[in-house]
Design a protein around this motif. Structure first.
Motif, short mmCIF file in Angstrom:
data_model
loop_
_atom_site.label_atom_id
_atom_site.label_comp_id
_atom_site.label_asym_id
_atom_site.label_seq_id
_atom_site.Cartn_x
_atom_site.Cartn_y
_atom_site.Cartn_z
N ASP A 28 0.83 -1.21 0.00
CA ASP A 28 0.00 0.00 0.00
C ASP A 28 0.86 1.26 0.00
O ASP A 28 0.55 2.23 -0.69
CB ASP A 28 -0.92 -0.01 1.21
CG ASP A 28 -1.99 1.07 1.12
OD1 ASP A 28 -2.73 1.07 0.11
OD2 ASP A 28 -2.08 1.91 2.03
N ALA A 29 1.96 1.26 0.77
CA ALA A 29 2.87 2.40 0.78
C ALA A 29 3.48 2.63 -0.60
O ALA A 29 3.60 3.77 -1.07
CB ALA A 29 3.96 2.19 1.82
N VAL A 30 3.84 1.53 -1.27
CA VAL A 30 4.39 1.62 -2.63
C VAL A 30 3.36 2.20 -3.59
O VAL A 30 3.65 3.09 -4.40
CB VAL A 30 4.86 0.24 -3.11
CG1 VAL A 30 5.15 0.25 -4.60
CG2 VAL A 30 6.10 -0.21 -2.33
N LEU A 31 2.13 1.71 -3.50
CA LEU A 31 1.08 2.14 -4.42
C LEU A 31 0.70 3.61 -4.20
O LEU A 31 0.30 4.30 -5.14
CB LEU A 31 -0.12 1.22 -4.27
CG LEU A 31 0.13 -0.18 -4.86
CD1 LEU A 31 -0.81 -1.20 -4.26
CD2 LEU A 31 0.01 -0.16 -6.37
N GLN A 32 0.84 4.10 -2.98
CA GLN A 32 0.63 5.52 -2.74
C GLN A 32 1.67 6.36 -3.48
O GLN A 32 1.37 7.41 -4.04
CB GLN A 32 0.67 5.82 -1.24
CG GLN A 32 -0.55 5.30 -0.48
CD GLN A 32 -0.46 5.60 1.01
OE1 GLN A 32 0.03 6.65 1.40
NE2 GLN A 32 -0.93 4.67 1.84
N SER A 33 2.91 5.87 -3.51
CA SER A 33 3.97 6.55 -4.25
C SER A 33 3.69 6.52 -5.75
O SER A 33 3.90 7.50 -6.46
CB SER A 33 5.32 5.89 -3.96
OG SER A 33 5.67 6.00 -2.59
N ILE A 34 3.19 5.37 -6.22
CA ILE A 34 2.87 5.25 -7.65
C ILE A 34 1.74 6.19 -8.03
O ILE A 34 1.75 6.78 -9.11
CB ILE A 34 2.50 3.78 -7.98
CG1 ILE A 34 3.74 2.89 -7.81
CG2 ILE A 34 1.94 3.65 -9.39
CD1 ILE A 34 3.45 1.41 -7.91
N ASP A 35 0.78 6.35 -7.14
CA ASP A 35 -0.35 7.26 -7.40
C ASP A 35 0.14 8.69 -7.62
O ASP A 35 -0.45 9.45 -8.38
CB ASP A 35 -1.33 7.20 -6.22
CG ASP A 35 -2.68 7.81 -6.57
OD1 ASP A 35 -2.96 8.00 -7.78
OD2 ASP A 35 -3.45 8.11 -5.65
N LYS A 36 1.24 9.07 -6.96
CA LYS A 36 1.77 10.42 -7.09
C LYS A 36 2.58 10.59 -8.39
O LYS A 36 2.68 11.69 -8.92
CB LYS A 36 2.66 10.76 -5.89
CG LYS A 36 1.92 10.82 -4.57
CD LYS A 36 2.88 11.01 -3.41
CE LYS A 36 2.14 11.00 -2.08
NZ LYS A 36 3.07 11.09 -0.92
N GLU A 37 3.15 9.48 -8.88
CA GLU A 37 3.96 9.52 -10.12
C GLU A 37 3.54 8.35 -11.00
O GLU A 37 4.25 7.35 -11.10
CB GLU A 37 5.45 9.46 -9.80
CG GLU A 37 5.95 10.68 -9.04
CD GLU A 37 7.43 10.58 -8.70
OE1 GLU A 37 8.15 11.54 -9.00
OE2 GLU A 37 7.84 9.53 -8.14
N PRO A 38 2.37 8.44 -11.63
CA PRO A 38 1.83 7.30 -12.39
C PRO A 38 2.76 6.89 -13.54
O PRO A 38 3.46 7.72 -14.12
CB PRO A 38 0.50 7.84 -12.93
CG PRO A 38 0.17 9.01 -12.05
CD PRO A 38 1.48 9.60 -11.66
N GLY A 39 2.71 5.60 -13.83
CA GLY A 39 3.50 5.07 -14.94
C GLY A 39 3.21 3.59 -15.11
O GLY A 39 2.18 3.09 -14.66
N ILE A 40 4.12 2.89 -15.73
CA ILE A 40 3.98 1.45 -15.93
C ILE A 40 4.43 0.72 -14.67
O ILE A 40 5.46 1.05 -14.09
CB ILE A 40 4.81 0.99 -17.14
CG1 ILE A 40 4.27 1.65 -18.43
CG2 ILE A 40 4.79 -0.53 -17.28
CD1 ILE A 40 5.15 1.42 -19.64
N VAL A 41 3.66 -0.28 -14.26
CA VAL A 41 3.99 -1.07 -13.07
C VAL A 41 4.30 -2.50 -13.48
O VAL A 41 3.45 -3.18 -14.09
CB VAL A 41 2.83 -1.06 -12.04
CG1 VAL A 41 3.18 -1.95 -10.84
CG2 VAL A 41 2.52 0.36 -11.60
N LEU A 42 5.51 -2.95 -13.19
CA LEU A 42 5.88 -4.35 -13.36
C LEU A 42 6.15 -4.92 -11.98
O LEU A 42 6.74 -4.25 -11.13
CB LEU A 42 7.14 -4.49 -14.22
CG LEU A 42 7.14 -3.88 -15.62
CD1 LEU A 42 8.47 -4.17 -16.32
CD2 LEU A 42 5.98 -4.40 -16.44
N TYR A 43 5.72 -6.16 -11.75
CA TYR A 43 5.98 -6.73 -10.43
C TYR A 43 6.21 -8.23 -10.51
O TYR A 43 5.74 -8.90 -11.44
CB TYR A 43 4.85 -6.40 -9.45
CG TYR A 43 3.50 -7.01 -9.75
CD1 TYR A 43 3.14 -8.24 -9.22
CD2 TYR A 43 2.57 -6.33 -10.53
CE1 TYR A 43 1.89 -8.79 -9.47
CE2 TYR A 43 1.32 -6.87 -10.79
CZ TYR A 43 0.98 -8.10 -10.26
OH TYR A 43 -0.25 -8.65 -10.51
#
Length: 273
Positions: A52-67
């Protein structure tokens, strides 16, 4: 026309070290030459709170997510949150695991970081890395027969980085500089075990690489000779003749990445000698 490149955020989430993702992400991103990734690597993500902490960061700087997340519930959580944020996401391991399952049958259990388990292969890699670091640039010449591979070549032919890459594959690698009028160690010429490979490149390439190196602190060093293409051509001629005399295979690294050079060496090891 000005050659402008676009930038995009590339988020890499892993429940382990993230090495697999970094390689996969870069291999894909390099195909899009006019777009540069800004990498965000999140290793050791193993529970919802961390995700969830990671996804909050992604929400601020959207882009491609690989996991690469082995836990299916955590992977599903990341997928759902990415949909909510409005960013594309790919579980890089899932298609591969699916293919393996189709051929080998269901998984007994999923293991996080299984590729990094400290088994015999792990300790072999550590041993190879220790040997390689001890035998860099002609050091400890007395035991070259213990090497799996010995790389020879004139200065700036990528001997050291290639050696380290091979060591990370568990291949004990020594490297020795070829210097005209300076004989190679007798221990190398007498060695029966290792594959000995010569590395070369074009004069232009070597001159360019040498020109970027700061060597002004060496007493008596003449940078003009070090980068002079005619002098380099003579060095390369000597290196080629030396390899031909001993029947050592030669690899031109001019247009090869370290990984490609290492792959060519590994292929040579598989051939009868």
């Amino acid at each position: 026309m000005e050659n402008r490149k676009n930038f995009f955020h590339l988020h890499l989430i892993s429940d382990s070290t993230g090495e697999t993702l970094i390689s996969a992400g870069r291999a894909a991103a390099v195909q899009f030459q006019h777009s540069n990734p800004i990498e965000h690597v999140y290793p050791l993500v193993r529970n919802r709170r961390q995700a969830d902490a990671v996804l909050q960061s992604i929400d601020k700087e959207p882009g491609i997510v690989l996991y690469t997340i082995v836990d299916p519930e955590l992977a599903d959580f990341i997928d759902r949150r990415c949909i909510e944020i409005g960013v594309p996401s790919v579980n890089v391991l899932e298609p591969i695991i699916g293919t393996f399952q189709a051929y080998l049958g269901p998984l007994a259990r999923r293991r996080v970081g299984a590729q990094h388990v400290m088994n015999a292969d792990y300790f072999a890699r550590i041993e190879a890395l220790n040997y390689t670091m001890d035998h860099d640039d002609g050091q400890m010449a007395e035991d070259y027969d213990q090497a799996d591979v010995v790389l020879v070549g004139i200065s700036r032919t990528s001997k050291t980085p290639t050696s380290i890459y091979l060591a990370n594959r568990g291949i004990k690698t020594a490297n020795i500089p070829i210097v005209p009028d300076s004989p190679l160690p007798e221990s190398l010429l007498a060695a029966k075990g290792p594959l000995i490979v010569g590395l070369i490149a074009t004069s232009d390439r070597i001159s360019q690489v040498r020109g970027h190196r700061e060597l002004g602190t060496v007493s008596g060093f003449d940078p003009s000779d070090y980068t002079d293409r005619a002098s380099i051509a003579e060095e390369l001629k000597y290196a080629r003749s030396l390899c031909a005399r001993h029947n050592w295979p030669v690899i031109d690294v001019t247009r090869r990445s370290i990984e490609e050079t290492a792959a060519a060496i590994i292929a040579l090891r598989a051939k009868p000698r």
